[in-house]
Design a protein around this motif. Structure first.
Motif, PDB file in Angstrom:
ATOM      1  N   ILE A 110       0.872  -1.176   0.000  1.00  0.00           N
ATOM      2  CA  ILE A 110       0.000   0.000   0.000  1.00  0.00           C
ATOM      3  C   ILE A 110       0.907   1.224   0.000  1.00  0.00           C
ATOM      4  N   PHE A 111       0.551   2.187  -0.835  1.00  0.00           N
ATOM      5  CA  PHE A 111       1.316   3.415  -1.019  1.00  0.00           C
ATOM      6  C   PHE A 111       0.388   4.596  -0.765  1.00  0.00           C
ATOM      7  N   LEU A 112       0.930   5.680  -0.212  1.00  0.00           N
ATOM      8  CA  LEU A 112       0.134   6.889  -0.031  1.00  0.00           C
ATOM      9  C   LEU A 112       1.034   8.107  -0.037  1.00  0.00           C
ATOM     10  N   GLY A 113       0.440   9.238  -0.307  1.00  0.00           N
ATOM     11  CA  GLY A 113       1.114  10.523  -0.187  1.00  0.00           C
ATOM     12  C   GLY A 113       0.400  11.344   0.863  1.00  0.00           C
ATOM     13  N   THR A 114       1.160  12.035   1.678  1.00  0.00           N
ATOM     14  CA  THR A 114       0.575  12.882   2.700  1.00  0.00           C
ATOM     15  C   THR A 114       1.243  14.254   2.627  1.00  0.00           C
ATOM     16  N   ASP A 115       0.516  15.208   2.101  1.00  0.00           N
ATOM     17  CA  ASP A 115       1.045  16.545   1.844  1.00  0.00           C
ATOM     18  C   ASP A 115       1.325  17.301   3.128  1.00  0.00           C
ATOM     19  N   ASP A 116       2.318  18.169   3.058  1.00  0.00           N
ATOM     20  CA  ASP A 116       2.550  19.125   4.143  1.00  0.00           C
ATOM     21  C   ASP A 116       2.373  20.519   3.568  1.00  0.00           C
ATOM     22  N   GLU A 117       1.160  21.024   3.697  1.00  0.00           N
ATOM     23  CA  GLU A 117       0.831  22.354   3.189  1.00  0.00           C
ATOM     24  C   GLU A 117       0.641  23.366   4.314  1.00  0.00           C
ATOM     25  N   ASP A 118       0.802  22.923   5.580  1.00  0.00           N
ATOM     26  CA  ASP A 118       0.494  23.838   6.682  1.00  0.00           C
ATOM     27  C   ASP A 118       1.435  23.689   7.875  1.00  0.00           C
ATOM     28  N   GLY A 148       2.689  10.799  11.183  1.00  0.00           N
ATOM     29  CA  GLY A 148       2.840  10.139  12.477  1.00  0.00           C
ATOM     30  C   GLY A 148       1.807   9.034  12.676  1.00  0.00           C
ATOM     31  N   PHE A 149       0.585   9.305  12.269  1.00  0.00           N
ATOM     32  CA  PHE A 149      -0.477   8.293  12.336  1.00  0.00           C
ATOM     33  C   PHE A 149      -0.101   7.078  11.489  1.00  0.00           C
ATOM     34  N   TYR A 150       0.347   7.348  10.267  1.00  0.00           N
ATOM     35  CA  TYR A 150       0.680   6.245   9.366  1.00  0.00           C
ATOM     36  C   TYR A 150       1.900   5.462   9.859  1.00  0.00           C
ATOM     37  N   GLU A 151       2.873   6.133  10.456  1.00  0.00           N
ATOM     38  CA  GLU A 151       4.010   5.402  11.031  1.00  0.00           C
ATOM     39  C   GLU A 151       3.531   4.445  12.118  1.00  0.00           C
ATOM     40  N   LYS A 152       2.621   4.903  12.968  1.00  0.00           N
ATOM     41  CA  LYS A 152       2.077   4.034  14.023  1.00  0.00           C
ATOM     42  C   LYS A 152       1.324   2.843  13.423  1.00  0.00           C
ATOM     43  N   ALA A 153       0.799   3.021  12.211  1.00  0.00           N
ATOM     44  CA  ALA A 153       0.076   1.939  11.531  1.00  0.00           C
ATOM     45  C   ALA A 153       1.028   1.033  10.737  1.00  0.00           C
ATOM     46  N   GLY A 154       2.329   1.275  10.869  1.00  0.00           N
ATOM     47  CA  GLY A 154       3.305   0.393  10.238  1.00  0.00           C
ATOM     48  C   GLY A 154       3.847   0.855   8.895  1.00  0.00           C
ATOM     49  N   PHE A 155       3.463   2.041   8.459  1.00  0.00           N
ATOM     50  CA  PHE A 155       3.964   2.571   7.189  1.00  0.00           C
ATOM     51  C   PHE A 155       5.352   3.180   7.393  1.00  0.00           C
ATOM     52  N   SER A 156       6.147   3.157   6.339  1.00  0.00           N
ATOM     53  CA  SER A 156       7.471   3.773   6.335  1.00  0.00           C
ATOM     54  C   SER A 156       7.492   4.904   5.324  1.00  0.00           C
ATOM     55  N   ILE A 157       8.233   5.951   5.643  1.00  0.00           N
ATOM     56  CA  ILE A 157       8.456   7.007   4.654  1.00  0.00           C
ATOM     57  C   ILE A 157       9.396   6.444   3.601  1.00  0.00           C
ATOM     58  N   VAL A 158       8.989   6.539   2.336  1.00  0.00           N
ATOM     59  CA  VAL A 158       9.798   5.998   1.242  1.00  0.00           C
ATOM     60  C   VAL A 158      10.271   7.082   0.279  1.00  0.00           C
ATOM     61  N   GLY A 159       9.867   8.318   0.509  1.00  0.00           N
ATOM     62  CA  GLY A 159      10.323   9.389  -0.360  1.00  0.00           C
ATOM     63  C   GLY A 159       9.576  10.676  -0.106  1.00  0.00           C
ATOM     64  N   VAL A 160       9.968  11.696  -0.851  1.00  0.00           N
ATOM     65  CA  VAL A 160       9.337  13.001  -0.753  1.00  0.00           C
ATOM     66  C   VAL A 160       9.440  13.681  -2.102  1.00  0.00           C
ATOM     67  N   GLY A 168       8.207  24.849  -0.789  1.00  0.00           N
ATOM     68  CA  GLY A 168       8.216  24.493   0.621  1.00  0.00           C
ATOM     69  C   GLY A 168       7.032  23.681   1.093  1.00  0.00           C
ATOM     70  N   LYS A 169       6.262  23.163   0.150  1.00  0.00           N
ATOM     71  CA  LYS A 169       5.074  22.372   0.494  1.00  0.00           C
ATOM     72  C   LYS A 169       5.187  20.993  -0.160  1.00  0.00           C
ATOM     73  N   PRO A 170       5.904  20.072   0.494  1.00  0.00           N
ATOM     74  CA  PRO A 170       6.176  18.772  -0.112  1.00  0.00           C
ATOM     75  C   PRO A 170       5.040  17.766   0.048  1.00  0.00           C
ATOM     76  N   ASP A 171       5.133  16.714  -0.744  1.00  0.00           N
ATOM     77  CA  ASP A 171       4.288  15.542  -0.576  1.00  0.00           C
ATOM     78  C   ASP A 171       5.197  14.437  -0.053  1.00  0.00           C
ATOM     79  N   ILE A 172       4.837  13.867   1.064  1.00  0.00           N
ATOM     80  CA  ILE A 172       5.637  12.833   1.711  1.00  0.00           C
ATOM     81  C   ILE A 172       5.027  11.486   1.345  1.00  0.00           C
ATOM     82  N   PHE A 173       5.853  10.593   0.782  1.00  0.00           N
ATOM     83  CA  PHE A 173       5.379   9.293   0.315  1.00  0.00           C
ATOM     84  C   PHE A 173       5.662   8.226   1.357  1.00  0.00           C
ATOM     85  N   MET A 174       4.665   7.376   1.581  1.00  0.00           N
ATOM     86  CA  MET A 174       4.771   6.311   2.566  1.00  0.00           C
ATOM     87  C   MET A 174       4.267   5.017   1.950  1.00  0.00           C
ATOM     88  N   ALA A 175       4.774   3.892   2.459  1.00  0.00           N
ATOM     89  CA  ALA A 175       4.349   2.595   1.941  1.00  0.00           C
ATOM     90  C   ALA A 175       4.438   1.545   3.044  1.00  0.00           C
TER      91      ALA A 175
END
Length: 183
Positions: A110-118, A148-160, A168-175
């Motif tokens: 499972i892959f997801l992106g979680t933006d940091d816009e704020d 942080g929620f996704y890390e607790k659910a077992g996801f790892s950051i795999v990129g940005v 200055g507003k990245p998308d953080i990729f997790m899987a």
């Protein structure tokens, strides 16, 4: 609470999921018609679309995802829980249910992106180039960013992806791998 598949025939729950999207992602979703279209799009055959139903019958959470890489990878998008029901394990339950659905369909990751816009992480507002991975290794959570929620659910950051939403507003990729590793 019960988690069930969202259905085209259940217009009431479809609209409740769209309302969650509109209320939960105010920076990204501010048009009712677009929210309804997003929910309807999640009902296609190559998708998963599940809702959490409270004992009172109200839709309190929605998770959806699409198949990629010939079904090996599933893109989780979106996950939203009604603000009055957050912190009660509904998001965690929806993610676990989604993982089960992905495994049933033969998915591996499972892959997801979680933006940091704020200003949710230490990556916000920063020049990430040229050492993008070095900066990513130093990421810290500010202001309860969802990673942080996704890390607790077992996801790892795999990129940005720097500047995905403007400077200055990245998308953080997790899987997360959900299939059992076989040899």
């Amino acid at each position: 609470m019960e988690i069930i598949s969202l259905s085209k025939v259940d217009k009431s729950r479809l609209e409740e999921a769209a309302r969650l999207l509109l209320d939960g992602f105010t920076a990204s979703w501010n048009d009712w018609t677009e929210c309804v279209e997003e929910v309807e799009e999640s009902l296609q055959n190559d998708r998963i679309s599940r809702v959490a139903i409270h004992e009172n019958g109200k839709v309190v959470g929605w998770i959806a995802g699409a198949s990629n890489y010939r079904g090996n990878v599933w893109d989780l998008h979106p996950l939203v829980v009604h603000k009055d029901y957050q912190g009660q394990g509904i998001g965690k339950a929806l993610v676990a249910d989604f993982e089960s659905c992905v495994r049933e369909k033969g998915g591996v990751t499972i892959f997801l992106g979680t933006d940091d816009e704020d200003n949710g992480t230490t990556l916000f507002g920063q020049e990430l180039y040229p050492d993008v991975l070095g900066r990513l290794q130093q990421i810290k959570n500010r202001n309860h960013h969802p990673f942080g929620f996704y890390e607790k659910a077992g996801f790892s950051i795999v990129g940005v992806l720097p500047d995905a939403n403007g400077f200055g507003k990245p998308d953080i990729f997790m899987a997360k791998r959900v299939a059992k590793l076989t040899k």
